[in-house]
Design a protein around this motif. Sequence first.
Motif, PDB file in Angstrom:
ATOM      1  N   ASP A   1       8.674   3.945  21.269  1.00  0.00           N
ATOM      2  CA  ASP A   1       7.625   4.107  22.283  1.00  0.00           C
ATOM      3  C   ASP A   1       8.197   4.213  23.691  1.00  0.00           C
ATOM      4  O   ASP A   1       7.536   3.866  24.672  1.00  0.00           O
ATOM      5  CB  ASP A   1       6.630   2.947  22.206  1.00  0.00           C
ATOM      6  N   THR A   2       9.439   4.703  23.802  1.00  0.00           N
ATOM      7  CA  THR A   2      10.083   4.872  25.102  1.00  0.00           C
ATOM      8  C   THR A   2      10.563   6.308  25.256  1.00  0.00           C
ATOM      9  O   THR A   2      11.122   6.881  24.314  1.00  0.00           O
ATOM     10  CB  THR A   2      11.294   3.921  25.245  1.00  0.00           C
ATOM     11  N   ASP A   3      10.336   6.893  26.423  1.00  0.00           N
ATOM     12  CA  ASP A   3      10.872   8.224  26.691  1.00  0.00           C
ATOM     13  C   ASP A   3      12.393   8.204  26.554  1.00  0.00           C
ATOM     14  O   ASP A   3      13.044   7.189  26.829  1.00  0.00           O
ATOM     15  CB  ASP A   3      10.518   8.678  28.105  1.00  0.00           C
ATOM     16  N   ALA A   4      12.950   9.325  26.145  1.00  0.00           N
ATOM     17  CA  ALA A   4      14.404   9.461  26.056  1.00  0.00           C
ATOM     18  C   ALA A   4      14.908  10.146  27.322  1.00  0.00           C
ATOM     19  O   ALA A   4      14.503  11.266  27.642  1.00  0.00           O
ATOM     20  CB  ALA A   4      14.794  10.270  24.832  1.00  0.00           C
ATOM     21  N   SER A   5      15.769   9.455  28.051  1.00  0.00           N
ATOM     22  CA  SER A   5      16.365   9.992  29.274  1.00  0.00           C
ATOM     23  C   SER A   5      17.819  10.337  28.981  1.00  0.00           C
ATOM     24  O   SER A   5      18.561   9.514  28.436  1.00  0.00           O
ATOM     25  CB  SER A   5      16.278   8.952  30.398  1.00  0.00           C
ATOM     26  N   LEU A   6      18.228  11.550  29.341  1.00  0.00           N
ATOM     27  CA  LEU A   6      19.574  11.981  28.971  1.00  0.00           C
ATOM     28  C   LEU A   6      20.140  12.965  29.989  1.00  0.00           C
ATOM     29  O   LEU A   6      19.412  13.598  30.752  1.00  0.00           O
ATOM     30  CB  LEU A   6      19.555  12.619  27.585  1.00  0.00           C
ATOM     31  N   TYR A   7      21.463  13.068  29.981  1.00  0.00           N
ATOM     32  CA  TYR A   7      22.174  14.089  30.737  1.00  0.00           C
ATOM     33  C   TYR A   7      22.797  15.055  29.745  1.00  0.00           C
ATOM     34  O   TYR A   7      23.290  14.639  28.687  1.00  0.00           O
ATOM     35  CB  TYR A   7      23.264  13.470  31.614  1.00  0.00           C
ATOM     36  N   SER A   8      22.777  16.335  30.088  1.00  0.00           N
ATOM     37  CA  SER A   8      23.393  17.331  29.217  1.00  0.00           C
ATOM     38  C   SER A   8      24.204  18.310  30.053  1.00  0.00           C
ATOM     39  O   SER A   8      23.826  18.653  31.178  1.00  0.00           O
ATOM     40  CB  SER A   8      22.331  18.084  28.409  1.00  0.00           C
ATOM     41  N   ALA A   9      25.319  18.726  29.484  1.00  0.00           N
ATOM     42  CA  ALA A   9      26.178  19.729  30.103  1.00  0.00           C
ATOM     43  C   ALA A   9      26.345  20.867  29.113  1.00  0.00           C
ATOM     44  O   ALA A   9      26.638  20.636  27.931  1.00  0.00           O
ATOM     45  CB  ALA A   9      27.532  19.133  30.467  1.00  0.00           C
ATOM     46  N   ILE A  10      26.133  22.096  29.588  1.00  0.00           N
ATOM     47  CA  ILE A  10      26.179  23.269  28.726  1.00  0.00           C
ATOM     48  C   ILE A  10      27.106  24.305  29.355  1.00  0.00           C
ATOM     49  O   ILE A  10      26.991  24.614  30.546  1.00  0.00           O
ATOM     50  CB  ILE A  10      24.777  23.885  28.548  1.00  0.00           C
TER      51      ILE A  10
ATOM     52  N   VAL B   1      11.010  17.377  30.415  1.00  0.00           N
ATOM     53  CA  VAL B   1      11.074  17.629  31.852  1.00  0.00           C
ATOM     54  C   VAL B   1      12.551  17.781  32.188  1.00  0.00           C
ATOM     55  O   VAL B   1      13.345  16.862  31.965  1.00  0.00           O
ATOM     56  CB  VAL B   1      10.460  16.472  32.662  1.00  0.00           C
ATOM     57  N   TYR B   2      12.929  18.961  32.687  1.00  0.00           N
ATOM     58  CA  TYR B   2      14.325  19.236  33.008  1.00  0.00           C
ATOM     59  C   TYR B   2      14.522  19.220  34.521  1.00  0.00           C
ATOM     60  O   TYR B   2      13.854  19.967  35.240  1.00  0.00           O
ATOM     61  CB  TYR B   2      14.743  20.617  32.494  1.00  0.00           C
ATOM     62  N   ASP B   3      15.431  18.390  35.004  1.00  0.00           N
ATOM     63  CA  ASP B   3      15.892  18.455  36.388  1.00  0.00           C
ATOM     64  C   ASP B   3      17.261  19.118  36.374  1.00  0.00           C
ATOM     65  O   ASP B   3      18.203  18.606  35.747  1.00  0.00           O
ATOM     66  CB  ASP B   3      16.001  17.061  37.009  1.00  0.00           C
TER      67      ASP B   3
ATOM     68  N   ASP C   1      16.429  14.762  46.111  1.00  0.00           N
ATOM     69  CA  ASP C   1      15.040  15.184  46.266  1.00  0.00           C
ATOM     70  C   ASP C   1      14.913  16.702  46.322  1.00  0.00           C
ATOM     71  O   ASP C   1      13.847  17.222  46.649  1.00  0.00           O
ATOM     72  CB  ASP C   1      14.425  14.565  47.524  1.00  0.00           C
ATOM     73  N   GLY C   2      15.995  17.413  46.000  1.00  0.00           N
ATOM     74  CA  GLY C   2      15.965  18.863  46.073  1.00  0.00           C
ATOM     75  C   GLY C   2      16.305  19.547  44.764  1.00  0.00           C
ATOM     76  O   GLY C   2      16.689  20.712  44.750  1.00  0.00           O
ATOM     77  N   ARG C   3      16.176  18.824  43.665  1.00  0.00           N
ATOM     78  CA  ARG C   3      16.491  19.409  42.367  1.00  0.00           C
ATOM     79  C   ARG C   3      15.410  20.396  41.941  1.00  0.00           C
ATOM     80  O   ARG C   3      14.233  20.194  42.222  1.00  0.00           O
ATOM     81  CB  ARG C   3      16.597  18.314  41.301  1.00  0.00           C
ATOM     82  N   ARG C   4      15.826  21.447  41.265  1.00  0.00           N
ATOM     83  CA  ARG C   4      14.858  22.352  40.658  1.00  0.00           C
ATOM     84  C   ARG C   4      14.380  21.727  39.356  1.00  0.00           C
ATOM     85  O   ARG C   4      15.156  21.127  38.612  1.00  0.00           O
ATOM     86  CB  ARG C   4      15.492  23.717  40.412  1.00  0.00           C
ATOM     87  N   ARG C   5      13.093  21.874  39.078  1.00  0.00           N
ATOM     88  CA  ARG C   5      12.504  21.198  37.916  1.00  0.00           C
ATOM     89  C   ARG C   5      11.746  22.183  37.048  1.00  0.00           C
ATOM     90  O   ARG C   5      11.038  23.063  37.535  1.00  0.00           O
ATOM     91  CB  ARG C   5      11.576  20.078  38.370  1.00  0.00           C
ATOM     92  N   LEU C   6      11.897  21.994  35.748  1.00  0.00           N
ATOM     93  CA  LEU C   6      11.130  22.744  34.759  1.00  0.00           C
ATOM     94  C   LEU C   6      10.412  21.729  33.886  1.00  0.00           C
ATOM     95  O   LEU C   6      11.049  20.931  33.196  1.00  0.00           O
ATOM     96  CB  LEU C   6      12.047  23.622  33.905  1.00  0.00           C
TER      97      LEU C   6
ATOM     98  N   HIS D   1      19.515  16.740  34.009  1.00  0.00           N
ATOM     99  CA  HIS D   1      18.945  15.474  33.570  1.00  0.00           C
ATOM    100  C   HIS D   1      17.607  15.804  32.940  1.00  0.00           C
ATOM    101  O   HIS D   1      16.796  16.533  33.521  1.00  0.00           O
ATOM    102  CB  HIS D   1      18.740  14.501  34.729  1.00  0.00           C
ATOM    103  N   SER D   2      17.382  15.301  31.742  1.00  0.00           N
ATOM    104  CA  SER D   2      16.165  15.628  31.010  1.00  0.00           C
ATOM    105  C   SER D   2      15.465  14.362  30.555  1.00  0.00           C
ATOM    106  O   SER D   2      16.106  13.339  30.291  1.00  0.00           O
ATOM    107  CB  SER D   2      16.487  16.489  29.776  1.00  0.00           C
ATOM    108  N   VAL D   3      14.151  14.455  30.465  1.00  0.00           N
ATOM    109  CA  VAL D   3      13.345  13.383  29.888  1.00  0.00           C
ATOM    110  C   VAL D   3      12.548  13.978  28.737  1.00  0.00           C
ATOM    111  O   VAL D   3      11.749  14.898  28.933  1.00  0.00           O
ATOM    112  CB  VAL D   3      12.394  12.756  30.927  1.00  0.00           C
ATOM    113  N   PHE D   4      12.820  13.495  27.531  1.00  0.00           N
ATOM    114  CA  PHE D   4      12.045  13.870  26.356  1.00  0.00           C
ATOM    115  C   PHE D   4      10.992  12.783  26.175  1.00  0.00           C
ATOM    116  O   PHE D   4      11.318  11.636  25.866  1.00  0.00           O
ATOM    117  CB  PHE D   4      12.930  13.962  25.114  1.00  0.00           C
TER     118      PHE D   4
END
Length: 203
Positions: A188-197, A111-113, A98-103, A127-130
């Motif tokens: 018709d579904t949001d794409a939920s994904l994890y990314s590492a950079i 939406v980027y967590d 519950d303490g993630r920074r969000r953009l 974690h991102s939701v497209f």
Amino acid sequence: MGKQLRSTRRARGLSIEALAKAAGVGAGTVSQYERGMGNPTVQTLRKLADVLDVPLTAFASGPPPMSNGDPHHGRGDAPPAPWTPAARPGRVDVVRADGRRRLTLPGVGPVYDILSPDLDGSLLLMHSVFRVGFDNFDAPFQHVGEEVIVLVEGRLEGRIGDQSVILEAGDTVTFDASLRHGWRTLGDTDASLYSAITPPTLK
């Protein structure tokens, strides 16, 4: 993101007018963004981030992580420090669920967590939701380093350099992030994904 934009601009020693001129946007527009008004596009945010020499994630809002290091480290109102290989020796940082920074980008933008405590280490984990209808083929991402994406839910079409990929839930793609890479949600579904950079950046 207004508070983060203002603090980063001030830390860079720029006036609103100077930032606006360098980014090619109106001073009144920048002032509105800093006051939490307006609806900036991804392209405008990128221009501001480029002038300020920070990744888009610098505009994320949220509490600082729990850290065994400097109590001021990772404050959400401070611009990220330059990365060095020895930036995190001996530290242990916890980012609570519950303490993630969000953009949150406007419209159907992502939406980027941010799961990493900050940008001081050698890796950025998100974690991102497209959302349904997202398509940035006309304004792809491009940054230094290597990126790995794991699609958890939904379907995603990607254009990475001159290659096209279709990702289904459970698929992983690893690529050179200096290649232009754009994404489009399918179905018709949001794409939920994890990314590492690595190194940690996003532009």
